[in-house]
Scaffold this active site. Structure first.
Site, short mmCIF file in Angstrom:
data_model
loop_
_atom_site.label_atom_id
_atom_site.label_comp_id
_atom_site.label_asym_id
_atom_site.label_seq_id
_atom_site.Cartn_x
_atom_site.Cartn_y
_atom_site.Cartn_z
N GLU A 119 0.54 -3.07 -4.21
CA GLU A 119 0.75 -2.30 -2.99
C GLU A 119 1.42 -3.12 -1.88
O GLU A 119 0.97 -4.22 -1.55
CB GLU A 119 -0.61 -1.75 -2.50
CG GLU A 119 -0.52 -0.91 -1.23
CD GLU A 119 0.40 0.29 -1.34
OE1 GLU A 119 0.34 1.00 -2.37
OE2 GLU A 119 1.18 0.52 -0.41
N THR A 125 4.64 4.81 -2.95
CA THR A 125 4.13 4.29 -4.24
C THR A 125 4.60 5.16 -5.40
O THR A 125 4.98 4.65 -6.46
CB THR A 125 2.60 4.29 -4.27
OG1 THR A 125 2.09 3.71 -3.09
CG2 THR A 125 2.08 3.51 -5.47
N HIS A 172 -2.83 -2.06 1.73
CA HIS A 172 -2.16 -0.87 2.26
C HIS A 172 -2.31 -0.83 3.78
O HIS A 172 -3.37 -1.18 4.29
CB HIS A 172 -2.77 0.39 1.62
CG HIS A 172 -1.96 1.63 1.85
ND1 HIS A 172 -1.85 2.24 3.07
CD2 HIS A 172 -1.22 2.38 0.99
CE1 HIS A 172 -1.07 3.31 2.95
NE2 HIS A 172 -0.68 3.41 1.71
N ASP A 226 5.62 -2.42 -4.81
CA ASP A 226 6.08 -1.03 -4.82
C ASP A 226 7.10 -0.71 -3.73
O ASP A 226 8.06 0.02 -3.95
CB ASP A 226 4.90 -0.03 -4.82
CG ASP A 226 4.02 -0.08 -3.58
OD1 ASP A 226 4.16 -1.00 -2.75
OD2 ASP A 226 3.17 0.83 -3.44
N HIS A 227 6.92 -1.27 -2.54
CA HIS A 227 7.82 -0.98 -1.40
C HIS A 227 7.42 -1.91 -0.26
O HIS A 227 6.46 -2.66 -0.38
CB HIS A 227 7.72 0.48 -0.97
CG HIS A 227 6.30 0.94 -0.77
ND1 HIS A 227 5.53 0.57 0.31
CD2 HIS A 227 5.48 1.70 -1.56
CE1 HIS A 227 4.33 1.10 0.20
NE2 HIS A 227 4.26 1.78 -0.93
C1 GP9 Z 1 -2.32 6.05 -2.73
C2 GP9 Z 1 -1.59 4.79 -2.92
C3 GP9 Z 1 -0.85 4.38 -1.68
O1 GP9 Z 1 -2.89 6.57 -3.86
O2 GP9 Z 1 -0.77 4.84 -4.02
O3 GP9 Z 1 0.15 5.25 -1.39
P1 GP9 Z 1 1.42 4.95 -0.50
O4 GP9 Z 1 1.06 5.40 0.90
O5 GP9 Z 1 1.73 3.50 -0.51
O6 GP9 Z 1 2.48 5.77 -1.12
MN MN Z 2 2.35 2.01 -1.84
#
Ligand code: GP9
Ligand code: MN
Length: 404
Positions: free
Chosen positions: A38, A80, A195, A254-255
């Site tokens: 994340e 994500t 996150h 992921d980003h």
């Molecule tokens: C939520 C997690 C985070 O299930 O994958 O989501 P994001 O806000 O990073 O897309």
């Molecule tokens: Mn994410």
């Protein structure tokens, strides 16, 4: 219709690169373990805050792996889920909205579905509500046999923070399921603790926060450090359960975690006067680590080719010895000798070996300064074409015609 798909197929065939012969099939029939990390950006790798390493485990793991330090995330509003879409389909996510919501019942030919045909069991692990990002529906279309979601985990006040189950417990509990799965398996683990807004309890803070006027940036470092420690425990757990040697482990960011709203504190941290549009693009790099026990520990490598999340699908399939000649995908095998150094971001920006294009300006990568547009022009049409073809596939559900 199907003739549209034929046009796109011709474009894709023309762009295809032959897989690297030495690596094709090197991980044949191994278990596949993918971790979506994340909000992990590349700038924290091999870097310090207040004199302390931010990712000591990953820094060490990289020394036994293939590490891609010039790989960009290509996600849009689907965050994500867009990263998942890119990694498993090698298609672009959408310019607006999240493809996981808008086109979840399309026909796809994702990596899990392909591997099922080769005898793999496929599962995904994420300790959030199963319908978040519409995953419960989309995962069926991607070919997952099983989704271990919130209700499969023991989540309580003690083992949670912020968005939910802390990564350490997430991996611990996932491992208990993992060891019962039929092998070979293809699995994806989606972490959560790092996150926004990067909440963490004192006891989990292994390094202090950064000091600036920006709480988000300050808190980012200890939560990254926490995720790093959880990954370390996960890899140790895999070893203990005898699941390590016969696996291939792929970790990707992921980003971005720090948006451009935090440029001031980021400039302070990076020791720059300000974050320019050029710097902004360079901050969109996310780590990709491919770890093959018995192979990459003997011959680790840092690979700096310009690349993107879109390149992961053909790369994995080739390492597993699966041919992609007839597959519809926009990425290229990262190990292909003549892989094109070119990546298109979802907003139409693009990066080549020497130039970056953003908002109608062409930048020279060596200096970070504006340069003549003629340097970017040769790639502009291709960048548009890629996004346009991919959108046609998604909006038209064109992979329905795939078998024709
Ligand atoms: C939520 C997690 C985070 O299930 O994958 O989501 P994001 O806000 O990073 O897309
Ligand atoms: Mn994410």
């Amino acid at each position: 219709d199907s003739s549209e798909l034929a046009d796109i197929g011709n474009y894709i065939r023309a762009n295809e690169k032959a897989p690297n012969k030495e690596l094709f099939g090197i991980a044949k029939n191994r278990n596949v373990i993918i971790v979506s990390m994340e909000s992990l950006q590349s700038f924290v790798i091999n870097n310090k805050v207040n004199g302390q390493e931010i990712t000591p485990f990953l820094n060490d793991f990289i020394k036994q792996s293939y590490y891609f330090d010039n790989l960009y995330h290509q996600t849009g509003q689907g965050k994500t889920s867009d990263a998942e879409f890119l990694i498993e389909n090698s298609l672009y996510p959408l310019g607006r909205g999240a493809v996981f919501f808008t086109h979840a019942t399309n026909e796809y030919n994702a990596t899990p579905e392909i591997l099922k045909k080769h005898g793999y069991y496929t599962a995904v692990f994420h300790a959030n509500n199963k319908s978040f990002w519409n995953r419960d529906i989309m995962y069926q279309s991607l070919g997952y046999d099983r989704y271990f979601s919130l209700t499969d985990f023991d989540v309580n006040e003690e083992n949670s923070v912020g968005w939910g189950l802390k990564d350490k417990y997430f991996f611990e509990q996932s491992l208990q399921y993992l060891k019962t799965l039929q092998q070979p398996f293809y699995t994806k683990f989606i972490t959560l603790t790092n996150h926004f807004p990067f909440e963490l309890e004192e006891e989990d803070r292994l390094i202090p926060e950064y000091t600036s006027d920006d709480r988000t940036v300050n808190r980012y470092f200890p939560t990254v450090r926490y995720m790093d420690e959880s990954l370390k425990a996960f890899i140790e757990g895999l070893k203990k359960e005898g699941l390590y040697d016969n696996s291939i482990i792929i970790l990707y960011g992921d980003h971005y975690g720090i948006s451009e709203n935090h440029n001031e504190a980021m400039a302070q941290y990076l020791g720059k006067e300000k974050i320019t549009p050029f710097d902004h693009i360079q901050l969109q790099r996310v780590p990709l680590i491919i770890h093959i026990p018995g192979v990459t520990d003997k011959h680790p490598e840092v690979i700096s080719k310009v690349s993107g999340q879109i390149d992961v699908k053909p790369t994995i399939l080739h390492l597993l010895g699966i041919d992609t000649k007839d597959d519809i995908h926009f990425g290229q095998d990262l190990f292909a000798k003549d892989k094109m150094e070119f990546v298109v971001l979802r907003d139409g920006s693009f990066i080549t070996k020497d130039y970056i294009y953003k908002d109608n300006i062409c930048y020279d990568k060596k200096t970070g300064l504006k340069t003549d547009m003629s340097h970017c022009e040769p790639y502009m049409e291709k960048a548009k074409q890629e996004l346009d073809y991919s959108d046609k596939i998604v909006y038209g559900d064109l992979l329905r015609f795939y078998n024709d």
